[in-house]
Design a protein around this motif. Structure first.
Motif, PDB file in Angstrom:
ATOM      1  N   GLY A 169      31.468  48.823  46.950  1.00 42.49           N
ATOM      2  CA  GLY A 169      32.466  49.280  48.131  1.00 42.49           C
ATOM      3  C   GLY A 169      31.951  48.938  49.287  1.00 42.49           C
ATOM      4  N   SER A 170      32.882  49.121  49.648  1.00 45.57           N
ATOM      5  CA  SER A 170      32.758  49.470  51.636  1.00 45.57           C
ATOM      6  C   SER A 170      33.440  49.803  52.154  1.00 45.57           C
ATOM      7  CB  SER A 170      33.115  48.256  51.692  1.00 45.57           C
ATOM      8  OG  SER A 170      32.326  46.797  53.330  1.00 45.57           O
ATOM      9  N   ASP A 171      33.219  50.415  53.442  1.00 45.22           N
ATOM     10  CA  ASP A 171      34.230  51.316  54.587  1.00 45.22           C
ATOM     11  C   ASP A 171      35.332  50.507  54.929  1.00 45.22           C
ATOM     12  OD1 ASP A 171      32.727  53.428  54.346  1.00 45.22           O
ATOM     13  OD2 ASP A 171      31.416  53.071  55.822  1.00 45.22           O
ATOM     14  N   GLY A 172      34.777  48.616  55.168  1.00 41.48           N
ATOM     15  CA  GLY A 172      36.215  48.028  55.550  1.00 41.48           C
ATOM     16  C   GLY A 172      35.975  47.327  54.663  1.00 41.48           C
ATOM     17  N   ASN A 173      37.036  45.838  54.650  1.00 41.23           N
ATOM     18  CA  ASN A 173      36.835  44.733  54.388  1.00 41.23           C
ATOM     19  C   ASN A 173      35.709  43.923  54.461  1.00 41.23           C
ATOM     20  OD1 ASN A 173      39.384  45.691  52.814  1.00 41.23           O
ATOM     21  ND2 ASN A 173      39.806  45.106  54.760  1.00 41.23           N
ATOM     22  N   ASN A 174      34.449  44.015  53.390  1.00 38.21           N
ATOM     23  CA  ASN A 174      33.435  43.253  53.825  1.00 38.21           C
ATOM     24  C   ASN A 174      32.894  42.432  51.983  1.00 38.21           C
ATOM     25  OD1 ASN A 174      32.275  44.018  56.559  1.00 38.21           O
ATOM     26  ND2 ASN A 174      33.003  46.211  55.332  1.00 38.21           N
ATOM     27  N   LEU A 175      33.958  42.497  51.270  1.00 37.36           N
ATOM     28  CA  LEU A 175      33.426  42.468  49.638  1.00 37.36           C
ATOM     29  C   LEU A 175      34.096  40.976  50.027  1.00 37.36           C
ATOM     30  CD1 LEU A 175      33.100  45.703  48.520  1.00 37.36           C
ATOM     31  CD2 LEU A 175      31.311  44.409  49.438  1.00 37.36           C
ATOM     32  N   ARG A 176      33.833  39.952  48.993  1.00 36.02           N
ATOM     33  CA  ARG A 176      34.307  38.734  48.440  1.00 36.02           C
ATOM     34  C   ARG A 176      33.973  38.751  46.775  1.00 36.02           C
ATOM     35  NH1 ARG A 176      34.778  35.038  52.755  1.00 36.02           N
ATOM     36  NH2 ARG A 176      33.738  35.683  54.516  1.00 36.02           N
ATOM     37  N   LEU A 177      34.611  38.127  45.941  1.00 36.52           N
ATOM     38  CA  LEU A 177      34.665  37.455  45.335  1.00 36.52           C
ATOM     39  C   LEU A 177      33.165  37.143  44.552  1.00 36.52           C
ATOM     40  CD1 LEU A 177      37.916  35.639  44.202  1.00 36.52           C
ATOM     41  CD2 LEU A 177      37.710  38.315  42.547  1.00 36.52           C
ATOM     42  N   THR A 178      33.006  37.097  43.903  1.00 35.13           N
ATOM     43  CA  THR A 178      31.914  36.434  43.274  1.00 35.13           C
ATOM     44  C   THR A 178      31.473  35.071  43.872  1.00 35.13           C
ATOM     45  OG1 THR A 178      31.716  37.910  41.427  1.00 35.13           O
ATOM     46  CG2 THR A 178      29.735  35.621  40.867  1.00 35.13           C
ATOM     47  N   ASP A 207      38.078  45.451  50.086  1.00 33.18           N
ATOM     48  CA  ASP A 207      36.661  46.968  49.897  1.00 33.18           C
ATOM     49  C   ASP A 207      36.298  47.193  48.667  1.00 33.18           C
ATOM     50  OD1 ASP A 207      39.475  47.814  48.998  1.00 33.18           O
ATOM     51  OD2 ASP A 207      39.470  49.795  51.411  1.00 33.18           O
ATOM     52  N   GLU A 208      36.903  46.798  47.754  1.00 35.59           N
ATOM     53  CA  GLU A 208      36.274  47.416  45.938  1.00 35.59           C
ATOM     54  C   GLU A 208      35.728  46.283  45.225  1.00 35.59           C
ATOM     55  OE1 GLU A 208      36.881  51.274  44.566  1.00 35.59           O
ATOM     56  OE2 GLU A 208      38.714  50.332  44.054  1.00 35.59           O
ATOM     57  N   ASN A 209      34.714  46.117  44.642  1.00 39.88           N
ATOM     58  CA  ASN A 209      35.251  45.112  43.978  1.00 39.88           C
ATOM     59  C   ASN A 209      34.143  45.466  42.950  1.00 39.88           C
ATOM     60  OD1 ASN A 209      32.358  42.421  43.506  1.00 39.88           O
ATOM     61  ND2 ASN A 209      34.615  42.304  42.822  1.00 39.88           N
ATOM     62  N   HIS A 210      35.006  45.028  41.747  1.00 35.85           N
ATOM     63  CA  HIS A 210      34.914  45.514  40.031  1.00 35.85           C
ATOM     64  C   HIS A 210      34.114  44.545  39.360  1.00 35.85           C
ATOM     65  CE1 HIS A 210      35.763  49.865  39.866  1.00 35.85           C
ATOM     66  NE2 HIS A 210      36.514  49.756  41.667  1.00 35.85           N
ATOM     67  N   THR A 211      33.350  44.641  38.988  1.00 29.18           N
ATOM     68  CA  THR A 211      33.319  42.992  37.400  1.00 29.18           C
ATOM     69  C   THR A 211      32.076  43.354  36.369  1.00 29.18           C
ATOM     70  OG1 THR A 211      30.296  42.221  38.048  1.00 29.18           O
ATOM     71  CG2 THR A 211      32.540  41.675  39.506  1.00 29.18           C
ATOM     72  N   ILE A 212      32.855  42.831  35.036  1.00 33.49           N
ATOM     73  CA  ILE A 212      31.949  43.418  33.521  1.00 33.49           C
ATOM     74  C   ILE A 212      31.476  41.846  33.217  1.00 33.49           C
ATOM     75  CG2 ILE A 212      34.694  43.659  32.830  1.00 33.49           C
ATOM     76  CD1 ILE A 212      32.805  44.965  31.117  1.00 33.49           C
ATOM     77  N   TYR A 213      30.464  41.882  33.339  1.00 42.70           N
ATOM     78  CA  TYR A 213      30.003  40.219  32.417  1.00 42.70           C
ATOM     79  C   TYR A 213      29.389  40.157  30.936  1.00 42.70           C
ATOM     80  CZ  TYR A 213      26.317  36.550  32.036  1.00 42.70           C
ATOM     81  OH  TYR A 213      25.644  35.552  32.034  1.00 42.70           O
TER      82      TYR A 213
END
Length: 382
Positions: free
Chosen positions: A309-318, A332-338
């Protein structure tokens, strides 16, 4: 440019030979087949020589295939596949004058996904170390200077030779991202704990040993039992909200707390990470990764859930390979399951990894993206 097919076929044949040795050959032959990878680089060793005690060459080869599909934030579907020499490294280690070690390692692959090009790219690491068994009550004291691997987060503490997933988690790579800063690192053991403290240059424009003109960052790490804590403070120069250009760490400060334990065939890792970016926004996340040997020391099942998670839009896809195929819009939010299966021919020295990961990336304006990525990888080192 060149075709990787002959290389892959040769490596596959070698891996199959290890498998057959393990299933059909007597125990001593199986041992010698695996010992070949352990001993091939050992050129010289003599603890009685006062000048040079050991000379060792080492290397690793990692190839992988990835297929990814999903929907980007702009609503467009994507569907791509890639082949890549993920890592190709060779190095040398010299132990001399009883207490000193010189160790260098080169990156020998200059391309990337679908761009296979051999040649010296840069120095992965280059360090000179001083080691002593006992100093001021501390044991296994080591002082090293040079271009080194920076570790923050449980997955970065594990070498790429031994990680159980084809790629580290998205949040783990966000904090670590393969950084190789120039710095001075001191490590020692006492009271059953391992202590690490370092000062690093924040310069990010060198392929070898960097300078000290841009600033410094300070690192402390403590490991005890299955616990590992890391903290980085970046003495960064920020003027009018803008940080010094080319800062290698990209954080004002960053922290990680991890716990890992084994029970029978089970191994479980928990890791929480939290940090503040140079612009003042915060990024955080957690990783839970259990693994279980279906066949002891041979076939292993691995699962991993990651939240970021992030305060702003700081995340990308893998990055590999959903980010390569989709648009580069951030969220701003990324969930992954492997979920994956690994087969070990000679432990981590010779293995095949497979995995599939589903992930979502949400943006604060309601847009979102999702992806499914499948990997298969060959990993070898000596």
């Amino acid at each position: 440019m060149y075709s990787t097919t002959p290389t892959i076929l040769a490596l596959s044949a070698l891996l199959c030979s290890f498998s057959q040795a393990g299933e059909l050959a007597p125990a001593e032959e199986n041992t010698s087949a695996c010992d070949f990878l352990k001993s091939i680089g050992e050129v010289y060793k003599n603890d009685e020589n006062p000048y040079i005690q050991e000379l060792t060459f080492f290397g690793r080869f990692q190839w992988q295939y990835g297929y990814t599909e999903g929907e980007a934030m702009d609503g467009e579907d994507f569907d791509e596949q890639y082949t890549e020499i993920r890592r190709l490294r060779a190095g040398v280690e010299v132990d001399f004058l009883k207490h000193f070690e010189l160790k260098t390692r080169l990156n020998l692959e200059q391309g990337g996904p679908d761009n296979h090009r051999l040649g010296v790219d840069d120095f992965d690491t280059a360090t000179l170390s001083y080691k002593v068994d006992d100093l001021w009550g501390f044991e296994d004291v080591e002082v090293s200077y040079g271009r080194q691997k920076f570790t923050l987060g449980a997955e970065s503490h594990e070498s790429s030779r031994k990680i159980k997933t084809v790629e580290r988690s998205n949040i783990g790579n966000y904090f670590y991202s393969g950084k190789r800063p120039t710095g001075l690192l001191v490590s020692a053991e006492r009271f059953g704990a391992e202590f690490n403290a370092g000062i690093y240059s924040t310069e990010d424009d060198s392929d070898f040993i960097g300078g000290w003109n841009d600033g410094e960052a300070y690192y402390v790490g403590i490991g005890y039992g299955g616990w590992q804590a890391d903290f980085l403070y970046n003495e960064v120069d920020v003027t009018d909200g803008e940080a010094t250009e080319d800062d290698i760490f990209e954080f004002r400060w960053a922290s990680s707390l991890a716990y890992q334990f084994e029970h029978g065939r089970w191994e479980i890792l928990f890791n929480a990470l939290y940090g503040e970016l140079l612009d003042g926004e915060e990024v955080y996340g957690a990783v839970i990764m259990p693994s279980y040997f279906l066949i002891e020391d041979k076939l292993e099942a691995v699962m991993r859930y990651q939240y970021a998670g992030s305060d702003g839009n700081n995340l990308r896809l893998t990055k590999r390979y959903a980010q390569e195929a989709a648009d580069t819009r951030k969220g701003d939010e990324n969930h992954t399951i492997y979920a994956g299966l690994n087969y070990y021919f000679c432990g981590h020295r010779s293995k095949i990894l497979t995995g599939v990961e589903y992930e979502t990336l949400d943006r604060d304006n309601g847009q979102d993206a999702d992806a499914v990525t499948f990997w298969t990888a060959i990993r070898m080192y000596f």
